[in-house]
Motif scaffolding. Structure first.
Motif, PDB file in Angstrom:
ATOM      1  N   MET A   1       0.841  -1.194   0.000  1.00 47.03           N
ATOM      2  CA  MET A   1       0.000   0.000   0.000  1.00 47.03           C
ATOM      3  C   MET A   1       0.877   1.245   0.000  1.00 47.03           C
ATOM      4  O   MET A   1       1.725   1.419   0.878  1.00 47.03           O
ATOM      5  CB  MET A   1      -0.911  -0.003   1.233  1.00 47.03           C
ATOM      6  CG  MET A   1      -1.797   1.226   1.355  1.00 47.03           C
ATOM      7  SD  MET A   1      -3.068   1.047   2.640  1.00 47.03           S
ATOM      8  CE  MET A   1      -2.062   0.812   4.111  1.00 47.03           C
ATOM      9  N   ALA A   2       0.662   2.120  -0.978  1.00 52.84           N
ATOM     10  CA  ALA A   2       1.336   3.414  -1.007  1.00 52.84           C
ATOM     11  C   ALA A   2       0.571   4.342  -0.066  1.00 52.84           C
ATOM     12  O   ALA A   2      -0.597   4.653  -0.306  1.00 52.84           O
ATOM     13  CB  ALA A   2       1.356   3.974  -2.418  1.00 52.84           C
ATOM     14  N   ARG A   3       1.224   4.784   1.009  1.00 57.58           N
ATOM     15  CA  ARG A   3       0.492   5.456   2.084  1.00 57.58           C
ATOM     16  C   ARG A   3       0.610   6.974   2.029  1.00 57.58           C
ATOM     17  O   ARG A   3       0.231   7.651   2.979  1.00 57.58           O
ATOM     18  CB  ARG A   3       1.006   4.944   3.434  1.00 57.58           C
ATOM     19  CG  ARG A   3       0.944   3.424   3.563  1.00 57.58           C
ATOM     20  CD  ARG A   3       0.799   2.976   4.978  1.00 57.58           C
ATOM     21  NE  ARG A   3       1.914   3.333   5.821  1.00 57.58           N
ATOM     22  CZ  ARG A   3       2.838   2.480   6.247  1.00 57.58           C
ATOM     23  NH1 ARG A   3       2.780   1.216   5.852  1.00 57.58           N
ATOM     24  NH2 ARG A   3       3.793   2.871   7.050  1.00 57.58           N
ATOM     25  N   ASP A   4       1.073   7.522   0.924  1.00 55.87           N
ATOM     26  CA  ASP A   4       1.279   8.968   0.873  1.00 55.87           C
ATOM     27  C   ASP A   4       0.035   9.744   0.470  1.00 55.87           C
ATOM     28  O   ASP A   4      -0.009  10.970   0.631  1.00 55.87           O
ATOM     29  CB  ASP A   4       2.425   9.314  -0.083  1.00 55.87           C
ATOM     30  CG  ASP A   4       2.162   8.852  -1.504  1.00 55.87           C
ATOM     31  OD1 ASP A   4       1.468   7.837  -1.677  1.00 55.87           O
ATOM     32  OD2 ASP A   4       2.646   9.511  -2.438  1.00 55.87           O
ATOM     33  N   LYS A   5      -1.006   9.063  -0.047  1.00 55.92           N
ATOM     34  CA  LYS A   5      -2.209   9.773  -0.478  1.00 55.92           C
ATOM     35  C   LYS A   5      -3.459   8.987  -0.090  1.00 55.92           C
ATOM     36  O   LYS A   5      -4.078   8.320  -0.913  1.00 55.92           O
ATOM     37  CB  LYS A   5      -2.175  10.032  -1.982  1.00 55.92           C
ATOM     38  CG  LYS A   5      -1.108  11.056  -2.389  1.00 55.92           C
ATOM     39  CD  LYS A   5      -1.199  11.413  -3.857  1.00 55.92           C
ATOM     40  CE  LYS A   5      -0.170  12.486  -4.225  1.00 55.92           C
ATOM     41  NZ  LYS A   5      -0.254  12.870  -5.657  1.00 55.92           N
ATOM     42  N   VAL A   6      -3.818   9.073   1.193  1.00 55.69           N
ATOM     43  CA  VAL A   6      -5.023   8.421   1.684  1.00 55.69           C
ATOM     44  C   VAL A   6      -6.217   9.310   1.357  1.00 55.69           C
ATOM     45  O   VAL A   6      -6.341  10.426   1.868  1.00 55.69           O
ATOM     46  CB  VAL A   6      -4.952   8.170   3.197  1.00 55.69           C
ATOM     47  CG1 VAL A   6      -6.215   7.452   3.674  1.00 55.69           C
ATOM     48  CG2 VAL A   6      -3.710   7.364   3.555  1.00 55.69           C
ATOM     49  N   ARG A   7      -7.096   8.809   0.512  1.00 56.43           N
ATOM     50  CA  ARG A   7      -8.237   9.604   0.053  1.00 56.43           C
ATOM     51  C   ARG A   7      -9.399   9.576   1.044  1.00 56.43           C
ATOM     52  O   ARG A   7     -10.042  10.588   1.308  1.00 56.43           O
ATOM     53  CB  ARG A   7      -8.697   9.075  -1.302  1.00 56.43           C
ATOM     54  CG  ARG A   7      -9.679   9.981  -2.020  1.00 56.43           C
ATOM     55  CD  ARG A   7     -10.108   9.355  -3.326  1.00 56.43           C
ATOM     56  NE  ARG A   7     -10.902  10.278  -4.127  1.00 56.43           N
ATOM     57  CZ  ARG A   7     -11.735   9.892  -5.075  1.00 56.43           C
ATOM     58  NH1 ARG A   7     -11.880   8.608  -5.353  1.00 56.43           N
ATOM     59  NH2 ARG A   7     -12.422  10.787  -5.753  1.00 56.43           N
ATOM     60  N   SER A   8      -9.689   8.396   1.588  1.00 59.54           N
ATOM     61  CA  SER A   8     -10.790   8.297   2.543  1.00 59.54           C
ATOM     62  C   SER A   8     -10.532   7.182   3.539  1.00 59.54           C
ATOM     63  O   SER A   8      -9.804   6.222   3.259  1.00 59.54           O
ATOM     64  CB  SER A   8     -12.132   8.069   1.842  1.00 59.54           C
ATOM     65  OG  SER A   8     -12.186   6.780   1.256  1.00 59.54           O
ATOM     66  N   ILE A   9     -11.137   7.341   4.709  1.00 60.16           N
ATOM     67  CA  ILE A   9     -11.071   6.365   5.789  1.00 60.16           C
ATOM     68  C   ILE A   9     -12.495   6.101   6.235  1.00 60.16           C
ATOM     69  O   ILE A   9     -13.289   7.037   6.387  1.00 60.16           O
ATOM     70  CB  ILE A   9     -10.247   6.897   6.971  1.00 60.16           C
ATOM     71  CG1 ILE A   9      -8.853   7.318   6.507  1.00 60.16           C
ATOM     72  CG2 ILE A   9     -10.153   5.859   8.089  1.00 60.16           C
ATOM     73  CD1 ILE A   9      -8.081   8.105   7.552  1.00 60.16           C
ATOM     74  N   GLY A  10     -12.839   4.847   6.453  1.00 58.24           N
ATOM     75  CA  GLY A  10     -14.195   4.549   6.875  1.00 58.24           C
ATOM     76  C   GLY A  10     -14.298   3.230   7.610  1.00 58.24           C
ATOM     77  O   GLY A  10     -13.319   2.487   7.751  1.00 58.24           O
ATOM     78  N   ILE A  11     -15.496   2.953   8.085  1.00 59.86           N
ATOM     79  CA  ILE A  11     -15.800   1.700   8.775  1.00 59.86           C
ATOM     80  C   ILE A  11     -17.095   1.153   8.196  1.00 59.86           C
ATOM     81  O   ILE A  11     -18.050   1.906   7.962  1.00 59.86           O
ATOM     82  CB  ILE A  11     -15.951   1.920  10.290  1.00 59.86           C
ATOM     83  CG1 ILE A  11     -14.618   2.379  10.889  1.00 59.86           C
ATOM     84  CG2 ILE A  11     -16.427   0.642  10.982  1.00 59.86           C
ATOM     85  CD1 ILE A  11     -14.699   2.706  12.373  1.00 59.86           C
ATOM     86  N   SER A  12     -17.129  -0.139   7.953  1.00 56.06           N
ATOM     87  CA  SER A  12     -18.337  -0.776   7.444  1.00 56.06           C
ATOM     88  C   SER A  12     -18.703  -1.970   8.310  1.00 56.06           C
ATOM     89  O   SER A  12     -17.835  -2.614   8.914  1.00 56.06           O
ATOM     90  CB  SER A  12     -18.150  -1.211   5.983  1.00 56.06           C
ATOM     91  OG  SER A  12     -17.043  -2.072   5.845  1.00 56.06           O
ATOM     92  N   LEU A  13     -19.988  -2.248   8.371  1.00 56.92           N
ATOM     93  CA  LEU A  13     -20.508  -3.450   9.028  1.00 56.92           C
ATOM     94  C   LEU A  13     -21.037  -4.348   7.933  1.00 56.92           C
ATOM     95  O   LEU A  13     -21.978  -3.980   7.216  1.00 56.92           O
ATOM     96  CB  LEU A  13     -21.612  -3.074  10.013  1.00 56.92           C
ATOM     97  CG  LEU A  13     -22.292  -4.234  10.745  1.00 56.92           C
ATOM     98  CD1 LEU A  13     -21.305  -5.005  11.599  1.00 56.92           C
ATOM     99  CD2 LEU A  13     -23.449  -3.714  11.606  1.00 56.92           C
ATOM    100  N   LEU A  14     -20.422  -5.520   7.779  1.00 61.85           N
ATOM    101  CA  LEU A  14     -20.761  -6.427   6.683  1.00 61.85           C
ATOM    102  C   LEU A  14     -21.468  -7.659   7.230  1.00 61.85           C
ATOM    103  O   LEU A  14     -20.895  -8.748   7.314  1.00 61.85           O
ATOM    104  CB  LEU A  14     -19.497  -6.809   5.902  1.00 61.85           C
ATOM    105  CG  LEU A  14     -18.692  -5.644   5.330  1.00 61.85           C
ATOM    106  CD1 LEU A  14     -17.481  -6.150   4.550  1.00 61.85           C
ATOM    107  CD2 LEU A  14     -19.567  -4.754   4.450  1.00 61.85           C
TER     108      LEU A  14
END
Length: 255
Positions: A198-211
């Motif tokens: 994972m290239a960690r220099d450009k994180v666009r979004s962070i989230g949590i999901s319940l599956l």
């Protein structure tokens, strides 16, 4: 565009320009790598919650529900917190049986556009994603949460994912530390056959999901959340949870 939204847009544009300048300076060697904790998301005000995008299977014909409210009862250090809650259901609306799949609810930060481009977060020099959370709702729904990261790139279906495991079952606050190197690349909900770093220099979004659809789980769910941060080992005070190599079993790292 309303005045408040225009103001937010211009503020993001100014931040984008400042972040770009800082990155140029770091590339030139003017700054050492930043290892101090970075706060990525907070959930302590209506303004914070307004920066989130919500979605669930009801958007495509399912029957689950989703809410994100400001919780003034379960505070952290005197501050309100976010309460992600609803009803997880595997059923779908009549006539859609076999055509759509129920059992999904999630949130992420909205994409942050500016005059110059999109704001992203740089966690290149950080080892862990830290989530301050509170597990509530029905006990059976607590084992189907996932943390999702989207990077800037041409394939929007690519999501880096990790299970969210809780150490407490009493509804109290706790800090969960997930090694960023342990996130798994998925595409359209399936684990990618070819895993890359994972290239960690450009994180666009962070989230949590319940599956719930993945595990056949239904029932009321509730997750309290105060913040999401990026940390290094010197800031982690308990052994983090580590994913086993097969992607399905989990073990706690030794102290």
């Amino acid at each position: 565009m309303s005045f408040s939204r225009l103001s937010q847009y211009l503020n993001r544009s100014a931040r984008y320009a400042l972040d770009g300048t800082s990155r140029v300076l770091r590339m030139a060697g003017a700054d050492d790598p930043i290892r101090t904790p970075i706060t990525l998301l907070t959930f302590n005000s209506q303004s914070d919650l307004g920066q989130l995008a919500l979605g669930c299977d009801a958007d495509i014909g399912g029957t689950s529900t989703i809410h994100m409210d400001l919780d003034t009862e379960h505070t952290y250090e005197g501050k309100p917190t976010g309460k992600f809650h609803g009803q997880m259901s595997l059923a779908v609306r009549k006539g859609l049986e076999g055509r759509v799949r129920g059992g999904y609810a999630g949130f992420r930060n909205k994409h942050r556009t500016t005059l110059f481009g999109e704001i992203t977060d740089d966690v290149t020099f950080h080892e862990y994603l830290a989530l301050r959370v509170r597990a509530a709702g029905h006990p059976q729904t607590r084992h189907s949460y996932y943390v999702n990261l989207q990077m800037e790139g041409p394939i929007t279906a690519d999501i880096w994912q990790h299970r969210l495991f809780f150490n407490r079952g009493d509804g109290a606050w706790e800090d969960i530390y997930i090694p960023l190197d342990d996130f798994v690349l998925t595409n359209a909900g399936e684990v990618a056959s070819h895993q890359i770093t994972m290239a960690r220099d450009k994180v666009r979004s962070i989230g949590i999901s319940l599956l719930g659809g993945n595990s056949g789980v239904e029932g009321p769910y509730e997750l309290g959340i105060d913040s999401i941060r990026a940390l290094n080992s010197e800031d982690v005070d308990i052994p983090p949870v580590k994913q086993a190599s097969d992607g399905t079993k989990w073990e706690r790292q030794p102290v």
